[in-house]
Design a protein around this motif. Structure first.
Motif, mmCIF file in Angstrom:
data_model
loop_
_atom_site.group_PDB
_atom_site.id
_atom_site.type_symbol
_atom_site.label_atom_id
_atom_site.label_comp_id
_atom_site.label_asym_id
_atom_site.label_seq_id
_atom_site.Cartn_x
_atom_site.Cartn_y
_atom_site.Cartn_z
ATOM 1 N N TYR A 1 0.840 -1.196 0.000
ATOM 2 C CA TYR A 1 0.000 0.000 0.000
ATOM 3 C C TYR A 1 0.877 1.249 0.000
ATOM 4 C CZ TYR A 1 -2.855 3.807 1.829
ATOM 5 O OH TYR A 1 -3.462 5.033 2.007
ATOM 6 N N GLN A 2 0.555 2.173 -0.894
ATOM 7 C CA GLN A 2 1.232 3.465 -0.960
ATOM 8 C C GLN A 2 0.378 4.512 -0.257
ATOM 9 O OE1 GLN A 2 2.369 4.675 -4.906
ATOM 10 N NE2 GLN A 2 2.679 6.811 -4.327
ATOM 11 N N LYS A 3 0.968 5.268 0.643
ATOM 12 C CA LYS A 3 0.223 6.230 1.451
ATOM 13 C C LYS A 3 -0.583 7.182 0.574
ATOM 14 C CE LYS A 3 0.879 9.331 5.410
ATOM 15 N NZ LYS A 3 1.884 9.888 6.354
ATOM 16 N N LYS A 4 -1.859 7.316 0.909
ATOM 17 C CA LYS A 4 -2.764 8.149 0.123
ATOM 18 C C LYS A 4 -2.900 9.543 0.711
ATOM 19 C CE LYS A 4 -6.441 6.173 -1.440
ATOM 20 N NZ LYS A 4 -6.078 6.191 -2.892
ATOM 21 N N ASN A 5 -3.276 9.629 1.982
ATOM 22 C CA ASN A 5 -3.544 10.910 2.636
ATOM 23 C C ASN A 5 -2.264 11.424 3.293
ATOM 24 O OD1 ASN A 5 -6.552 11.136 2.258
ATOM 25 N ND2 ASN A 5 -6.428 9.143 3.255
ATOM 26 N N LEU A 6 -1.567 12.295 2.586
ATOM 27 C CA LEU A 6 -0.282 12.805 3.064
ATOM 28 C C LEU A 6 -0.502 13.934 4.065
ATOM 29 C CD1 LEU A 6 1.653 12.946 -0.334
ATOM 30 C CD2 LEU A 6 1.544 11.065 1.321
ATOM 31 N N TRP A 7 0.261 13.893 5.161
ATOM 32 C CA TRP A 7 0.267 14.992 6.123
ATOM 33 C C TRP A 7 0.811 16.232 5.401
ATOM 34 C CZ3 TRP A 7 -1.996 16.970 9.923
ATOM 35 C CH2 TRP A 7 -1.374 17.803 10.862
ATOM 36 N N HIS A 8 0.304 17.405 5.766
ATOM 37 C CA HIS A 8 0.563 18.620 4.973
ATOM 38 C C HIS A 8 2.051 18.845 4.660
ATOM 39 C CE1 HIS A 8 -3.628 19.265 5.819
ATOM 40 N NE2 HIS A 8 -3.393 19.206 7.107
ATOM 41 N N PRO A 9 2.981 18.724 5.616
ATOM 42 C CA PRO A 9 4.395 18.941 5.273
ATOM 43 C C PRO A 9 4.978 17.875 4.349
ATOM 44 C CG PRO A 9 4.023 19.209 7.640
ATOM 45 C CD PRO A 9 2.790 18.588 7.071
ATOM 46 N N GLU A 10 4.315 16.697 4.257
ATOM 47 C CA GLU A 10 4.837 15.630 3.391
ATOM 48 C C GLU A 10 4.584 15.905 1.914
ATOM 49 O OE1 GLU A 10 4.374 11.517 5.940
ATOM 50 O OE2 GLU A 10 2.547 12.414 5.119
ATOM 51 N N ARG A 11 3.640 16.774 1.623
ATOM 52 C CA ARG A 11 3.138 16.889 0.250
ATOM 53 C C ARG A 11 4.156 17.464 -0.727
ATOM 54 N NH1 ARG A 11 -3.021 18.763 1.985
ATOM 55 N NH2 ARG A 11 -3.364 16.923 3.288
ATOM 56 N N LYS A 12 5.155 18.170 -0.223
ATOM 57 C CA LYS A 12 6.184 18.672 -1.137
ATOM 58 C C LYS A 12 7.303 17.658 -1.358
ATOM 59 C CE LYS A 12 8.828 21.209 2.399
ATOM 60 N NZ LYS A 12 9.377 22.537 2.781
ATOM 61 N N HIS A 13 7.208 16.507 -0.686
ATOM 62 C CA HIS A 13 8.258 15.492 -0.798
ATOM 63 C C HIS A 13 7.755 14.168 -1.370
ATOM 64 C CE1 HIS A 13 10.923 18.026 1.618
ATOM 65 N NE2 HIS A 13 9.939 18.156 2.499
ATOM 66 N N LEU A 14 6.536 13.779 -1.041
ATOM 67 C CA LEU A 14 6.027 12.458 -1.382
ATOM 68 C C LEU A 14 4.963 12.524 -2.466
ATOM 69 C CD1 LEU A 14 5.549 10.928 2.187
ATOM 70 C CD2 LEU A 14 7.460 10.547 0.622
ATOM 71 N N VAL A 15 4.801 11.403 -3.162
ATOM 72 C CA VAL A 15 3.730 11.250 -4.139
ATOM 73 C C VAL A 15 2.648 10.365 -3.521
ATOM 74 C CG1 VAL A 15 3.103 10.333 -6.399
ATOM 75 C CG2 VAL A 15 5.277 11.532 -6.092
ATOM 76 N N SER A 16 1.411 10.820 -3.549
ATOM 77 C CA SER A 16 0.281 10.075 -2.998
ATOM 78 C C SER A 16 -0.176 8.987 -3.969
ATOM 79 C CB SER A 16 -0.877 11.042 -2.722
ATOM 80 O OG SER A 16 -2.083 10.352 -2.508
#
Length: 292
Positions: free
Chosen positions: A113-128
C-alpha cells in the motif's frame, strides 16, 4: 472458536538516516517476538530512515529499500512470522513513495500500500496513491488491510477496506505530540494523544475490526519525557485498547481474539448493513460481492 493471534507492537525510536542501525534494532525485536510465539510483528512508519526529508542525504538513505525489504522477507520465512515492516521510502525516478508491506510467514508479499492521505508537510516530498482504491488481501491471519498515519483521519479509507472484507487493519505511524501549530498545542498539550487514543478505538467500534496501530517512540532513557507520541495499541470493539504503550521505545505483545470481532459484528451488524441493496454509500456497492 475463532483463532487468537499473538501480535507484537514494536515501538521503535528511529535514528535519522541510519537504515542499517534501525534495521538491526528492528530485527532484534522481531526475533524476540518470534521467540514469544507471535504471529505478527508491526513496526512504525519511516522505521529505516526516520522522517528528515530536508537533510541532504535523505534520498541517499532510501536507496537500499529493496534490499531491506528482501531481508525482511527472509526474516519472516526463517522465523515463521508475518511482518509489517512499518513503511519503507522507495525511489521511483525523481519521486519518493511511502510504502507499507504485509509479508506473510512464508516470506511472500501478501499486500502493498502506498500512502494516500499525506500529512501537509509531506506533500512537497512524497507522491500520494491518489485515486487508487483501498484493497484488502488474504494473509495467514485472515483478511487484512493497510493504512498509514494520517489516513487515520479519514473514515472513508477504513470503510473501503471493510467493504473489501478486512478484519484487521494495520496502521504504521510516525506521529508526535507537536505535529500541530503552537496555537493548537497551547489548547491542549496532550491533544494529539487524545486524537490517537480516541480514533483508534472509534475506528475499531464503527468497523467491527481490529486496528493494529504502531507509532514511533522516544529514546528509552527519556521515558515519558519526550514529544514522541508513542501509544501503540490494538483497538478492538467492545473492549477498547489492548496493550497500549507509553511514549518510549519498547515492545508490547497482544493476544488478538478474533471471536471479539465476530461478537461485535453480531451486535452492530455493520458489515451486514453494508452488503444490503439499500446501503446509502455508493462506493461500497462497486465491490465484487464474491469478496464480501
Amino acid at each position: 472458536m475463532a483463532p487468537v493471534h499473538k501480535v507484537a507492537l514494536i515501538q521503535l525510536h528511529l535514528k535519522p538516516l541510519s537504515p542499517a542501525e534501525n534495521f538491526a534494532k528492528a530485527e532484534s525485536f522481531i526475533r524476540n517476538a518470534a521467540q514469544e510465539g507471535c504471529h505478527l510483528a508491526v513496526l512504525p512508519e519511516y522505521h529505516l530512515t526516520s522522517w528528515v526529508p530536508d537533510e541532504p542525504n535523505f534520498r541517499e538513505s532510501c536507496a537500499d529499500s529493496a534490499t531491506y525489504l528482501k531481508r525482511y522477507q527472509e526474516l519472516a520465512k526463517e522465523l515463521n512470522i508475518c511482518i509489517v515492516p512499518g513503511t519503507i521510502i522507495e525511489l521511483e525516478g525523481d519521486s519518493l513513495h511511502n510504502i507499507a508491506y504485509f509479508i506473510s510467514s512464508s516470506g511472500e508479499i501478501a499486500g502493498r500500500y502506498q500512502k494516500k492521505n499525506l500529512w501537509h508537510p509531506e506533500r512537497k516530498h512524497l507522491v500520494s496513491s491518489a485515486d487508487q482504491s483501498h484493497e484488502a488481501f488474504d494473509t495467514p491471519l485472515g483478511r487484512v488491510g493497510l493504512l498509514i498515519c494520517w489516513d487515520m483521519a479519514f473514515p472513508e479509507a477504513f470503510r473501503e477496506l471493510i467493504s473489501d472484507g478486512a478484519q484487521i487493519i494495520c496502521v504504521p505511524t510516525f506521529w508526535s505530540l507537536r505535529d500541530v501549530s503552537d496555537e493548537g498545542y497551547a489548547l491542549n498539550p496532550d491533544g494529539e494523544a487524545l486524537f490517537l487514543n480516541s480514533t483508534v478505538v472509534s475506528r475499531a467500534f464503527e468497523n467491527t475490526c481490529a486496528i493494529v496501530f504502531v507509532n514511533a517512540g522516544g529514546p528509552p532513557e527519556k521515558g515519558e519525557n519526550t514529544s514522541f507520541a508513542g501509544l501503540s495499541q490494538v483497538g478492538v470493539p467492545h473492549i477498547g485498547p489492548l496493550g497500549r504503550m507509553g511514549r518510549s521505545e519498547g515492545m508490547s505483545i497482544v493476544d488478538l481474539d478474533m471471536d471479539v470481532l465476530k461478537i461485535a459484528e453480531d451486535n452492530y451488524k455493520v458489515r451486514e448493513d453494508m452488503k444490503r441493496e439499500g446501503w446509502h454509500y455508493a462506493y461500497t456497492q462497486i465491490r465484487d460481492a464474491s469478496k464480501l
